[in-house]
Design an enzyme around this catalytic site. Sequence first.
Site, PDB file in Angstrom:
ATOM      1  N   HIS A 122     -14.682 -28.842 -19.097  1.00 22.43           N
ATOM      2  CA  HIS A 122     -14.479 -29.581 -19.637  1.00 22.43           C
ATOM      3  C   HIS A 122     -13.006 -29.662 -19.918  1.00 22.43           C
ATOM      4  O   HIS A 122     -12.502 -31.141 -19.271  1.00 22.43           O
ATOM      5  CB  HIS A 122     -14.311 -28.846 -21.379  1.00 22.43           C
ATOM      6  CG  HIS A 122     -15.452 -28.679 -21.710  1.00 22.43           C
ATOM      7  ND1 HIS A 122     -16.645 -27.854 -21.615  1.00 22.43           N
ATOM      8  CD2 HIS A 122     -16.385 -29.497 -22.812  1.00 22.43           C
ATOM      9  CE1 HIS A 122     -17.764 -28.037 -22.656  1.00 22.43           C
ATOM     10  NE2 HIS A 122     -17.295 -28.922 -22.488  1.00 22.43           N
TER      11      HIS A 122
ATOM     12  N   HIS B 281     -15.717 -36.125 -19.272  1.00 26.10           N
ATOM     13  CA  HIS B 281     -14.628 -35.489 -20.732  1.00 26.10           C
ATOM     14  C   HIS B 281     -13.691 -35.624 -20.725  1.00 26.10           C
ATOM     15  O   HIS B 281     -13.124 -35.805 -21.812  1.00 26.10           O
ATOM     16  CB  HIS B 281     -15.766 -33.879 -20.681  1.00 26.10           C
ATOM     17  CG  HIS B 281     -15.359 -33.432 -22.032  1.00 26.10           C
ATOM     18  ND1 HIS B 281     -14.274 -32.830 -22.560  1.00 26.10           N
ATOM     19  CD2 HIS B 281     -16.222 -33.451 -22.673  1.00 26.10           C
ATOM     20  CE1 HIS B 281     -13.882 -32.285 -23.373  1.00 26.10           C
ATOM     21  NE2 HIS B 281     -15.487 -32.468 -24.326  1.00 26.10           N
TER      22      HIS B 281
ATOM     23  N   GLU C 124     -20.470 -26.537 -17.124  1.00 25.66           N
ATOM     24  CA  GLU C 124     -19.573 -27.248 -17.989  1.00 25.66           C
ATOM     25  C   GLU C 124     -18.228 -27.599 -18.326  1.00 25.66           C
ATOM     26  O   GLU C 124     -18.051 -27.008 -18.796  1.00 25.66           O
ATOM     27  CB  GLU C 124     -20.386 -26.398 -18.885  1.00 25.66           C
ATOM     28  CG  GLU C 124     -21.762 -26.544 -19.724  1.00 25.66           C
ATOM     29  CD  GLU C 124     -22.070 -25.658 -21.347  1.00 25.66           C
ATOM     30  OE1 GLU C 124     -21.623 -25.576 -21.739  1.00 25.66           O
ATOM     31  OE2 GLU C 124     -23.271 -25.276 -21.211  1.00 25.66           O
TER      32      GLU C 124
ATOM     33  N   GLU D  66     -16.831 -24.101 -19.106  1.00 24.76           N
ATOM     34  CA  GLU D  66     -17.028 -22.998 -20.044  1.00 24.76           C
ATOM     35  C   GLU D  66     -18.147 -22.219 -20.345  1.00 24.76           C
ATOM     36  O   GLU D  66     -18.568 -21.340 -21.136  1.00 24.76           O
ATOM     37  CB  GLU D  66     -18.202 -23.954 -21.482  1.00 24.76           C
ATOM     38  CG  GLU D  66     -17.521 -23.281 -23.001  1.00 24.76           C
ATOM     39  CD  GLU D  66     -18.680 -25.002 -23.670  1.00 24.76           C
ATOM     40  OE1 GLU D  66     -18.933 -23.693 -24.597  1.00 24.76           O
ATOM     41  OE2 GLU D  66     -18.891 -25.652 -23.155  1.00 24.76           O
TER      42      GLU D  66
END
Length: 299
Positions: free
Chosen positions: A274, A232, A272, A288
């Site tokens: 990021h 990401h 998650e 996240e």
Amino acid sequence: MNEFNERYGTDSVREFTVSDADAGPYSLAEGPDGALWFTLVHRGAVARRDPDDGRVTVHPVGDGPTVITAGPDGALWFTEYRAHRIGRLTPGGAYSSFAPRTPEGGPFGITAGPDGALWFTLSSADRVGRVTVDGEVTEYPAPGAFPSALTTGPDGALWCTLNQGNAVGRLTTDGHGTAYPLPTEGAGPVGIAAGPDGALWFTEIGAGRIGRITVDGAVTEYPLPDPAARPHAVTAGPDGALWFTEWGGGRVGRITADGHVSSYPLSRTDCEPHGITAHDGALWCALETGSLARIEVRP
């Protein structure tokens, strides 16, 4: 014992809870005050983690704060994806925001430009904007579809990923754009950062690869060990390598300038990760699910 533990030790990754699981830490940046600032995308807030005692202070802002960067004026600047505005927050907590010229543009990426202004992408409108520290906004057509992250390149131009255009774009400060198509179909580039080697490095979330593009437009791609990693964000680390988040597998990755890839697990596969940035001699990434992870970097 995996390669990460062999090199760094088992105590080299620490995670700090900074919000509830629904707040969504998303992007982070080191502020002019030496603190770590990060967006809480689902709470409509920007938070500060004190470098001395780790205390977290939360500042309400507009809806959907997404990517954050330090500005040339000593403030933090960030995109408000759902409010369709560009936000500014001083270290003391004074908040203001500015509207792009194109409504409902979905601002996402933001970076300090080479000209003393802030540059941002309007992903939903296929445009790139510029805002001065006094709030004057100018916009230009993006060189392709769905511009996402952007950064200042070593050539004094703005470089952005064109997520739906399967390309990387270059934009001069007077608005002239060029697109460089990627070799892999469906690559879906997202994050981009200037590397220590004079090139730009980017993530291919759709192809599970890390890309490198020279300022002349020559592209090299490096497959990751896990094709479903969904890389990401990417940043230059203090060790001369590039570090990136693997959203699909709950890992942080590292790639050297000659293409050697390592991938290191965080506490949960569904955490998650990021945004990622260098801060205080380490790498920090936003999870996240409500935490920040600190990855120690050793020679």
